[in-house]
Design an enzyme around this catalytic site. Structure first.
Site, PDB file in Angstrom:
ATOM      1  N   ASP A 147      35.828  45.054  40.412  1.00 19.79           N
ATOM      2  CA  ASP A 147      35.570  46.734  40.137  1.00 19.79           C
ATOM      3  C   ASP A 147      35.115  46.749  38.769  1.00 19.79           C
ATOM      4  O   ASP A 147      35.745  46.150  37.685  1.00 19.79           O
ATOM      5  CB  ASP A 147      36.682  47.426  40.611  1.00 19.79           C
ATOM      6  CG  ASP A 147      36.717  47.539  42.032  1.00 19.79           C
ATOM      7  OD1 ASP A 147      36.192  46.975  42.744  1.00 19.79           O
ATOM      8  OD2 ASP A 147      37.510  48.440  42.456  1.00 19.79           O
ATOM      9  N   HIS A 292      39.026  43.162  38.533  1.00 16.16           N
ATOM     10  CA  HIS A 292      38.491  43.865  37.627  1.00 16.16           C
ATOM     11  C   HIS A 292      37.493  43.120  36.661  1.00 16.16           C
ATOM     12  O   HIS A 292      38.164  42.164  35.955  1.00 16.16           O
ATOM     13  CB  HIS A 292      39.155  44.869  36.837  1.00 16.16           C
ATOM     14  CG  HIS A 292      39.746  46.205  37.808  1.00 16.16           C
ATOM     15  ND1 HIS A 292      40.848  45.590  38.219  1.00 16.16           N
ATOM     16  CD2 HIS A 292      39.216  47.202  37.982  1.00 16.16           C
ATOM     17  CE1 HIS A 292      41.337  47.044  39.096  1.00 16.16           C
ATOM     18  NE2 HIS A 292      40.260  47.830  38.885  1.00 16.16           N
TER      19      HIS A 292
HETATM   20 ZN    ZN Z   1      37.735  51.255  39.326  1.00 13.82          ZN
END
Ligand code: ZN
Length: 328
Positions: A147, A292
Site C-alpha cells: 500500500d 507498504h
Molecule cells: Zn495506506
C-alpha cells in the site's frame, strides 16, 4: 521558522508558514514530497489534517514534529482538497494537537473511535460478501499487498525482489502518487501485478462527505486508468478505516473493498526481523498480507521481503493477486 501547515489540493501540495506576524507560502508538485520535507526543516511544528495520510509518514520519518488537526477544529474543506495550509499552520500555533510519530501512526488519539466503527461493520461485511473480502479460501495460496505507493525510491526495489522470486502481488496505489509517477504504476501492471485503488490522498474515510469520497475514489481510478489503460474495481480504505455507510457506499459505487488478515505493521518500522516474523508466523491458506511500498521510509520492508518470500516459497505457497479471492 514558525509553525507550518501542509495542505493538498488536486495534484499539488501547499505549504504555509506562520512566524509571528509574517506569513509565507509555497506550492509543490505531487512528486516533490522530498523538496517539501526539505523546506520544512527548522519549523517549530508541521500540521496536517485527517485527509492527508499520503504525507504524514514522510514527515515523521524525516524527524519533524508532526501534528494532526481534526475536522471539528478547522474551517470547511473544498470537496477535493484538505483544509487550507494557512488554517493548519495557525491551528498548530494555537497548540494542543495530538503529535504523530513513526511508531504512533496517523490515528493517534482516535483509536477507540476507529475500533468502535470497525466493530459496527461486521454485519455489513457479511451482507456485502461479493463486494468485500479480507481473506481468500484457496488452499496453498497467499496474497501479498503493498500500500501507499508508488514511491520512486522503494517501489522499484520491491518490484525487483518480486521479479527475482517469480512472485505476483497487489499494489494499492494512492492517486496523488500515481499521478506523479505514472511510469511506476505502468511498470507494476506490466510485470503482472494487480493495481488497486487506495484513494487519492489517504484520508480517514469516516471523516469524509459522500462527495469527497466520490472524488477520492473516482480521481484515483482515473489516474490508474491513465497509467495502465484500465482501473479495476478493488479499493482498500486507508488504515482499514470504515463505517457501515462507507462500505455500503463503496459497494453501491461498484467497488469491492479489500482488507487483510495478516498485518506486518511495517509502517511503524518495528525492525526487519519483526516484520518478517509477523508475516511468516501468521500466514495461512488464503491470507491477505498487508505491507507498504510507500508512505514513508520502507527500508525495513524491502530488507524483510526476500526472507518472507523464501520462507513461504519453501512452505510451497503459491502467491496470487487478491482478485483470485473474490467470492464466485
Ligand atoms: Zn495506506
Amino acid at each position: 521558522m514558525g509553525w507550518a501547515g501542509v495542505a493538498w489540493r488536486d495534484a499539488e501540495y501547499e505549504l504555509a508558514v506562520v512566524d509571528g506576524a509574517s506569513v509565507s507560502g509555497r506550492t509543490f508538485g505531487g512528486g516533490e514530497i522530498g523538496q517539501l520535507v526539505e523546506a520544512l526543516h527548522g519549523c517549530a511544528g508541521v500540521v496536517v489534517d485527517s485527509t492527508s495520510g499520503v504525507l504524514d509518514g514522510h514527515l515523521t520519518a524525516a524527524g519533524l514534529a508532526v501534528f494532526r488537526a481534526d475536522p471539528w477544529l478547522l474551517p470547511d474543506r473544498p470537496s477535493f482538497g484538505s483544509a487550507a495550509a494557512l488554517a493548519l499552520a495557525r491551528r498548530g500555533a494555537a497548540g494542543d494537537l495530538p503529535r504523530l510519530t513513526v511508531a504512533s501512526g496517523a490515528l493517534v488519539g482516535r483509536h477507540e473511535e476507529y475500533a468502535s466503527q470497525v466493530a459496527r461493520c461486521g454485519p455489513v461485511e457479511r451482507e456485502l460478501a461479493g463486494r468485500f473480502l479480507a481473506r481468500g479460501a484457496v488452499p496453498g495460496t497467499a496474497a501479498l499487498t503493498f500500500d501507499d505507493g508508488p514511491d520512486p525510491r522503494f517501489t522499484p526495489q520491491v518490484l525487483d525482489i518480486l521479479r527475482e522470486h517469480g512472485v505476483r502481488a497487489s499494489f494499492f496505489c494512492v492517486g496523488i502518487n500515481a499521478t506523479a509517477h505514472p511510469d511506476l504504476v505502468a511498470r507494476i501492471a506490466a510485470e503482472g501485478h494487480l493495481v488497486g485503488n487506495h484513494t487519492w490522498s489517504h484520508p480517514y474515510l469516516p471523516d469524509l462527505t459522500r462527495d469527497e469520497l466520490l472524488r477520492q475514489v473516482d480521481a484515483t481510478n482515473a489516474a490508474l486508468s491513465t497509467a495502465t489503460g484500465g482501473a479495476g474495481d478493488l479499493v482498500r480504505p486507508p488504515y482499514g478505516g470504515r463505517t457501515p455507510d462507507v462500505l455500503r457506499w463503496l459497494a453501491g459505487h461498484g467497488m469491492t473493498t479489500v482488507l487483510w488478515d495478516v498485518d506486518a505493521g511495517d509502517w511503524a518500522a518495528p525492525g526487519v526481523a519483526t516484520i518478517a516474523d509477523r508475516v511468516t508466523g501468521a500466514v495461512g491458506d488464503g491470507s491477505v498480507v498487508l505491507l507498504h511500498d510507500g508512505g514513508g521510509d520502507r527500508t525495513q520492508t524491502v530488507a524483510a521481503l526476500p526472507g518472507i518470500l523464501r520462507t513461504l516459497l519453501d512452505r510451497a505457497y503459491t502467491f496470487v493477486t487478491v482478485d483470485h479471492y473474490r467470492s464466485r
